[in-house]
Design an enzyme around this catalytic site. Sequence first.
Site, PDB file in Angstrom:
ATOM      1  N   CYS A 156       0.774  -1.317  -0.149  1.00 19.79           N
ATOM      2  CA  CYS A 156      -0.070   0.104  -0.091  1.00 19.79           C
ATOM      3  C   CYS A 156       0.873   1.150  -0.075  1.00 19.79           C
ATOM      4  CB  CYS A 156      -0.963   0.105   1.218  1.00 19.79           C
ATOM      5  SG  CYS A 156      -2.185  -1.239   1.419  1.00 19.79           S
ATOM      6  N   ASN A 204       0.440   1.199   5.982  1.00 19.80           N
ATOM      7  CA  ASN A 204       1.158   0.441   4.929  1.00 19.80           C
ATOM      8  C   ASN A 204       1.758  -0.734   5.792  1.00 19.80           C
ATOM      9  OD1 ASN A 204       4.212   0.718   3.046  1.00 19.80           O
ATOM     10  ND2 ASN A 204       2.564  -0.906   2.817  1.00 19.80           N
TER      11      ASN A 204
END
Length: 483
Positions: A16, A117
Amino acid sequence: MLSTNPFDDDKLREECGVFGVWNADVAASFVALGLHALQHRGQEAAGITSLDGAGFHSHRAQGHVAGNFDRDETIRALPGRTALGHVRYSTTGSSALRNVQPLFAELADGGFAIAHNGNISNAMKLRRTLNRRGSIFQSTSDTEVIIHLVATSPQSKMLDRIVDALHQVEGAYSLLMLTEQGLIACRDPLGIRPLVMGRIGDTIIFASETVALDVIGARYEREVAPGEMIVVNADGVRSFRPFAAAAPRPCIFEHVYFSRPDSVVDGISVYESRKNIGAVLAEESGIEADIVVPVPDSGVPAAIGYAQASGIPFELGIIRSHYVGRTFIQPSQEVRHLGVKLKHNANSALIKGKRIVLIDDSIVRGTTSVKIVQMMRDAGAREVHMRIASPPTRHSCFYGVDTPERAKLLAAQMDVEAMAKYINADSLAFISIEGLYRALGDQRSAQQPQRCDACFTGDYPTRLTDLTDKKAEEAGLMLKAVV
């Protein structure tokens, strides 16, 4: 709707990307630009949350940043001088809109938005505990576990509640959190996932990669250190170290594939590191050939390095079209078969009669390599030799990368000779793990590796509680079945 790119369906999926801004006019517009630069890290969904005097404002959508955040009315609906954003490829949780980040919740002491993330490797165990305490989850994302841990923490101050929550999680995380007390950035104690800080005057920016700073004209300041928490608010920029010191283990695959080549990761140019990887690959497994051909686009820098070190000419033997979308309606099997050439096609006039060295960044299931080698043979290549700019991927990742289960990893099932036969290459070779470290200016220590290389070595730097519990449960069920 099917992918027209025969090479994208057999890659490790990027985790991400996160991007946050403090103290900027229309902060959401900066975040949208930053997310554009990080689009390669997550192409499934995107979201932005902003904060102004009236409170929090969010817009989340499936699909790319372009189309969702390039309209003036969308940005105007996200007012405020502070905002954070996220691009997503789902590693934990489905692709449903409820899992699109930033996630937001109204806690007892105000709003709380979070963009993550990484991957929490004990999320399921924590979730079960929280469910028993009465927590009601709105998503299937592991990130929501952090929200509930913050909400239920016995600590009184928001920062202490966040620290208390993060002390309970395992795995990898680079986090941006937005509260009424400020913008908070935090990286896990091992620094597995990247996070950097930049500045434009009095504006502070956090991003997964330096390229996102470049896009908005920000000056790179430094990495957020492993285990560091940075709080930015009206009092300035304050740094805390709430976790026990640990030897960092940043993800080595950022240099192989994930990061954009124009980023700097761990203080190293990704483009230069990939060229170095190609040069070491040529030293370790050189072979007589006529041309070096990259598998576009991720194989290009390594192929340049290989060509320069070997003296074999670099040529674009596979041409990529940049004008074809990711999906295309294909009404029949015949058209579907032809569709794979819409995005990549062999440069037949160059390939015919040549001995080819194909350079790619990795082999996962092997399906892509089969297609590439066959494409070269169909174009008339005399020999096809494949060289891979990473060691064999034999283990799954549990730190924010969507990796197939180990049984589907080709290198976990075959040795290199068998893999070469499977993909129909005249020869196949991978860079060694020692060579990969050498290309990055390191020397791997088996006792204490400087990076997370678990996908190659199986040396996981943290506990994998959920995986261990799952295996124990499966073993118990098998035992019951036998009895």
